[in-house]
Structures are given as C-alpha cells and as structure tokens.
Design a protein around this motif. Structure first.
Motif, short mmCIF file in Angstrom:
data_model
loop_
_atom_site.label_atom_id
_atom_site.label_comp_id
_atom_site.label_asym_id
_atom_site.label_seq_id
_atom_site.Cartn_x
_atom_site.Cartn_y
_atom_site.Cartn_z
N ASP A 190 0.86 -1.19 0.00
CA ASP A 190 0.00 0.00 0.00
C ASP A 190 0.89 1.24 0.00
O ASP A 190 2.08 1.18 0.32
CB ASP A 190 -0.90 -0.02 1.24
N ARG A 191 0.32 2.34 -0.39
CA ARG A 191 0.97 3.63 -0.19
C ARG A 191 0.03 4.47 0.67
O ARG A 191 -1.17 4.19 0.75
CB ARG A 191 1.27 4.34 -1.52
N ASN A 192 0.52 5.47 1.29
CA ASN A 192 -0.29 6.25 2.22
C ASN A 192 -1.17 7.24 1.45
O ASN A 192 -1.05 8.45 1.58
CB ASN A 192 0.61 6.99 3.21
N SER A 193 -2.05 6.69 0.62
CA SER A 193 -2.96 7.54 -0.15
C SER A 193 -4.14 6.69 -0.62
O SER A 193 -4.04 5.45 -0.71
CB SER A 193 -2.26 8.15 -1.37
N ASP A 194 -5.26 7.36 -0.90
CA ASP A 194 -6.44 6.65 -1.39
C ASP A 194 -6.17 6.05 -2.76
O ASP A 194 -5.28 6.49 -3.50
CB ASP A 194 -7.63 7.62 -1.49
N LEU A 195 -6.96 5.04 -3.11
CA LEU A 195 -6.89 4.48 -4.45
C LEU A 195 -7.52 5.43 -5.45
O LEU A 195 -8.48 6.13 -5.14
CB LEU A 195 -7.64 3.14 -4.51
N SER A 196 -7.00 5.40 -6.67
CA SER A 196 -7.65 6.09 -7.78
C SER A 196 -7.38 5.30 -9.05
O SER A 196 -6.34 4.65 -9.18
CB SER A 196 -7.15 7.54 -7.93
N TRP A 203 -25.03 2.12 -5.08
CA TRP A 203 -24.30 3.17 -4.36
C TRP A 203 -24.69 3.19 -2.89
O TRP A 203 -23.86 3.47 -2.02
CB TRP A 203 -24.55 4.52 -5.03
N GLU A 204 -25.94 2.88 -2.58
CA GLU A 204 -26.35 2.79 -1.17
C GLU A 204 -25.66 1.62 -0.50
O GLU A 204 -25.24 1.71 0.66
CB GLU A 204 -27.88 2.62 -1.08
N PHE A 205 -25.53 0.51 -1.23
CA PHE A 205 -24.82 -0.65 -0.68
C PHE A 205 -23.37 -0.29 -0.38
O PHE A 205 -22.82 -0.66 0.67
CB PHE A 205 -24.89 -1.82 -1.66
N MET A 206 -22.70 0.43 -1.30
CA MET A 206 -21.30 0.76 -1.09
C MET A 206 -21.10 1.67 0.11
O MET A 206 -20.10 1.57 0.82
CB MET A 206 -20.73 1.43 -2.35
N LYS A 207 -22.08 2.54 0.36
CA LYS A 207 -21.97 3.40 1.54
C LYS A 207 -21.99 2.60 2.83
O LYS A 207 -21.45 3.02 3.85
CB LYS A 207 -23.12 4.43 1.55
N ALA A 209 -20.86 -0.58 2.98
CA ALA A 209 -19.94 -1.70 2.82
C ALA A 209 -19.06 -1.88 4.05
O ALA A 209 -18.57 -0.92 4.64
CB ALA A 209 -19.06 -1.49 1.59
N ASN A 210 -18.90 -3.12 4.46
CA ASN A 210 -17.97 -3.46 5.54
C ASN A 210 -17.35 -4.81 5.25
O ASN A 210 -17.80 -5.55 4.37
CB ASN A 210 -18.67 -3.43 6.90
N LEU A 211 -16.33 -5.13 6.00
CA LEU A 211 -15.58 -6.35 5.74
C LEU A 211 -16.44 -7.60 5.87
O LEU A 211 -16.20 -8.60 5.19
CB LEU A 211 -14.37 -6.43 6.68
N ASP A 212 -17.46 -7.54 6.71
CA ASP A 212 -18.31 -8.72 6.92
C ASP A 212 -19.06 -9.13 5.66
O ASP A 212 -19.32 -10.31 5.46
CB ASP A 212 -19.32 -8.47 8.05
N ASN A 213 -19.46 -8.16 4.83
CA ASN A 213 -20.20 -8.53 3.63
C ASN A 213 -19.34 -8.60 2.37
O ASN A 213 -19.85 -8.73 1.26
CB ASN A 213 -21.41 -7.62 3.40
N HIS A 263 -9.90 -3.32 1.76
CA HIS A 263 -11.35 -3.21 1.66
C HIS A 263 -11.80 -1.76 1.74
O HIS A 263 -12.60 -1.29 0.92
CB HIS A 263 -12.03 -4.02 2.76
N ASP A 264 -11.30 -1.06 2.73
CA ASP A 264 -11.75 0.33 2.95
C ASP A 264 -11.33 1.24 1.80
O ASP A 264 -12.10 2.14 1.42
CB ASP A 264 -11.20 0.86 4.28
N ARG A 265 -10.16 1.03 1.26
CA ARG A 265 -9.72 1.87 0.13
C ARG A 265 -10.59 1.59 -1.09
O ARG A 265 -10.97 2.52 -1.82
CB ARG A 265 -8.25 1.61 -0.18
N ASP A 266 -10.89 0.34 -1.35
CA ASP A 266 -11.75 0.00 -2.48
C ASP A 266 -13.14 0.60 -2.32
O ASP A 266 -13.70 1.17 -3.26
CB ASP A 266 -11.87 -1.52 -2.62
N ALA A 267 -13.71 0.44 -1.12
CA ALA A 267 -15.06 0.95 -0.89
C ALA A 267 -15.11 2.47 -1.04
O ALA A 267 -16.04 3.01 -1.65
CB ALA A 267 -15.53 0.53 0.50
N LYS A 268 -14.11 3.16 -0.49
CA LYS A 268 -14.10 4.62 -0.57
C LYS A 268 -13.99 5.08 -2.02
O LYS A 268 -14.66 6.05 -2.43
CB LYS A 268 -12.93 5.18 0.25
N ARG A 269 -13.17 4.40 -2.81
CA ARG A 269 -13.04 4.79 -4.22
C ARG A 269 -14.38 4.66 -4.94
O ARG A 269 -14.73 5.52 -5.75
CB ARG A 269 -11.98 3.93 -4.92
N MET A 270 -15.12 3.60 -4.65
CA MET A 270 -16.39 3.42 -5.34
C MET A 270 -17.44 4.43 -4.86
O MET A 270 -18.21 4.96 -5.66
CB MET A 270 -16.90 2.00 -5.15
#
Length: 279
Positions: A86-92, A155-159, A161-165, A188-195
């Motif tokens: 990882d790098r210390n930045s969000d995915l894009s 988009w509601e699902f992505m908001k 989103a957590n590791l459990d699902n 997981h969190d980086r992917d979810a935030k990007r979406m």
C-alpha cells in the motif's frame, strides 16, 4: 453442442491444474509501492488487470492457462491488493493506470493489449486515455465508466460496505497471499471509498480512445446493459458481447464457481479472435 461444452470445461480444468507456464514473477518498485507481477507464456503481450478486492488468481486463475498458450501474459496486483504493498494515499483509477504503465516500462514492454475486469476494466479505460501509445487493443470486462452504469441501490450498498459482507472467497484469497494479512481491512476500505466517490469519465475522453475495444458483460451483471451499449456507441470500432450469467461468470471469476459455468473456453476463444484480427 453439450458435448463440446463439456469437453471445453474438462480441457480448461486440466489446464488450470497442469499448464500454468509461469516463467517469471516478482516485485517492481513503481511509484512508491512494491508491485507484484507474474509472467506466463510467450508471444504478443497481454496485460491482465484484476477487479476490486481481488488477486491475480481470483479474477483470472481459471483463464490464464488458456490465454498463455498463445500469448505472453502479464498479470499484476494493484496497490494494496494481494501481494502488492500500500501507499499512504487513497486508491484512484488514474494512479492505477500510472502504476500499470510504470510496471510495463520496467519490464521493457512498450506496447500491449489489455484485459481489465470490473474495476480493472475501468483502469484499462484510463490507461487508454492517458497512455494511448502503449495500448494496442483493450478488452473491457464489466467495466464501469459512469455512475448511472449500475443500479441506484449499488451506491447505497457501497456506503454501507464493511468487511463482513465482502465475499469470503476474496477474503480468503487475500489472506493466503498477502505478506501482511492484516492489510485486508485497509484494502477493503480503500476499495469501498473509491467506489463511493466514483466520478464519471467524461464522454469526450471515452470518444477520443482510438484503441479497438471488446466490451463483455453478463446479462445479469451488476453493470446494466444500457451502460455497455452506451460505451459501445462511444468507442469507435468497438464490439459488444453479452454473455449469459452474473458478474465475472464468463471468465469463471472465483465467486462464480458454484454456478459450474462452462463458458470460459468459448469466451477466451472470442477474446483471442478479437485480439488477433488485424486492426
């Protein structure tokens, strides 16, 4: 026809066990990350870009043996995914495009075909936009270019989103190969935030892509059919294939294996024909 499908499935299963001609694997320092890659086979280069939350194996493990029979296949893992750091930045998607091309430069590959699945398809679009001279042809498997390309409830699902699902198959695959399995939550969190923050690719950028494109989508895909048709109209000289099944079933992506799909052999033949046809 049924016998042909069964034979194709048996051949593909045998290949996945016995014929993955891995010729090289390792890490490259690319834009501040240690990027993992694998190289299979010989011939014209074909770069595989996996989906979100995935590894090389979960997206492409079932089809690499088929593709590498006639091609030099370069499979890689993007920031925070699988074996890549990882790098210390969000995915894009733009950064992923830069990373993929940076890796190819280190491997001394100046021009290639690209096959991106799901988020990897979106990354392939950005590569074609940002680095047109690097791209020969692109295969876009269930690629998203606009927010209206999926149902509104996505988009509601992505908001939420957590590791459990997150699909268990993807979690298990990450833990199996990652140098530090505790990075699963970060990935997981980086992917979810990007979406959640997904931004449309402007029409003019898509229309400016010169590389021939093959768009593939499942008829029960998370990507809606109208979106695939819109991309088909905007990409000059592109082709569209609608395959029965869900997201990724046409390449036997790991979360779809319970369906016992027998389509991958046919789809790979279709992809190879598209790539081999003269421009």
């Amino acid at each position: 026809m049924k016998k042909l499908l069964i034979l194709t499935s048996l051949i593909a299963s045998n290949l996945s066990i016995n014929a993955q001609s891995l010729s090289k694997s390792g890490y490259a320092s690319v834009n501040g990350i240690k990027m993992y890659y694998q190289v299979y086979g010989e011939g014209k280069p074909l770069v595989l870009i996996h989906g979100g939350g995935s590894t090389i194996e979960t997206s492409f493990g079932r089809i690499i043996p088929m593709l590498s029979m006639h091609r030099k296949v370069i499979a890689l893992e993007l920031q925070a995914h699988g074996r890549t750091s990882d790098r210390n930045s969000d995915l894009s998607f733009e950064q992923d495009a830069d990373d993929v091309v940076g890796l190819l430069q280190q491997l001394k590959i100046n021009n290639a075909d690209f096959f991106g699945f799901s988020n990897g398809g979106t990354t392939a679009l950005h590569i074609a936009i940002r680095y047109p001279k690097v791209v020969n042809k692109i295969v876009l498997g269930s690629a998203l270019s606009k927010r209206n390309g999926v149902p509104a409830q996505f988009w509601e699902f992505m908001k939420q989103a957590n590791l459990d699902n997150m699909p268990q198959e993807l979690k298990d695959a990450y833990v199996k190969v990652a140098p530090d399995p505790s990075g699963l939550q970060i990935m997981h969190d980086r992917d979810a935030k990007r979406m959640v923050n997904f931004k449309d690719i402007p029409d003019e950028q898509i229309k400016a892509i010169k590389a021939p494109a093959l768009i593939i989508i499942g008829d029960k895909d998370v990507i809606i059919l109208e979106h695939a048709l819109e991309m088909r109209r905007m990409l000059p000289g592109s082709e569209l294939a609608i395959i029965p099944g869900v997201h990724g079933e046409y390449i036997e992506e790991i979360t779809t294996l319970k369906s016992n799909s027998q389509q991958a052999g046919f789809v790979i033949q279709m992809i190879e024909k598209f790539l081999d046809n003269a421009r």
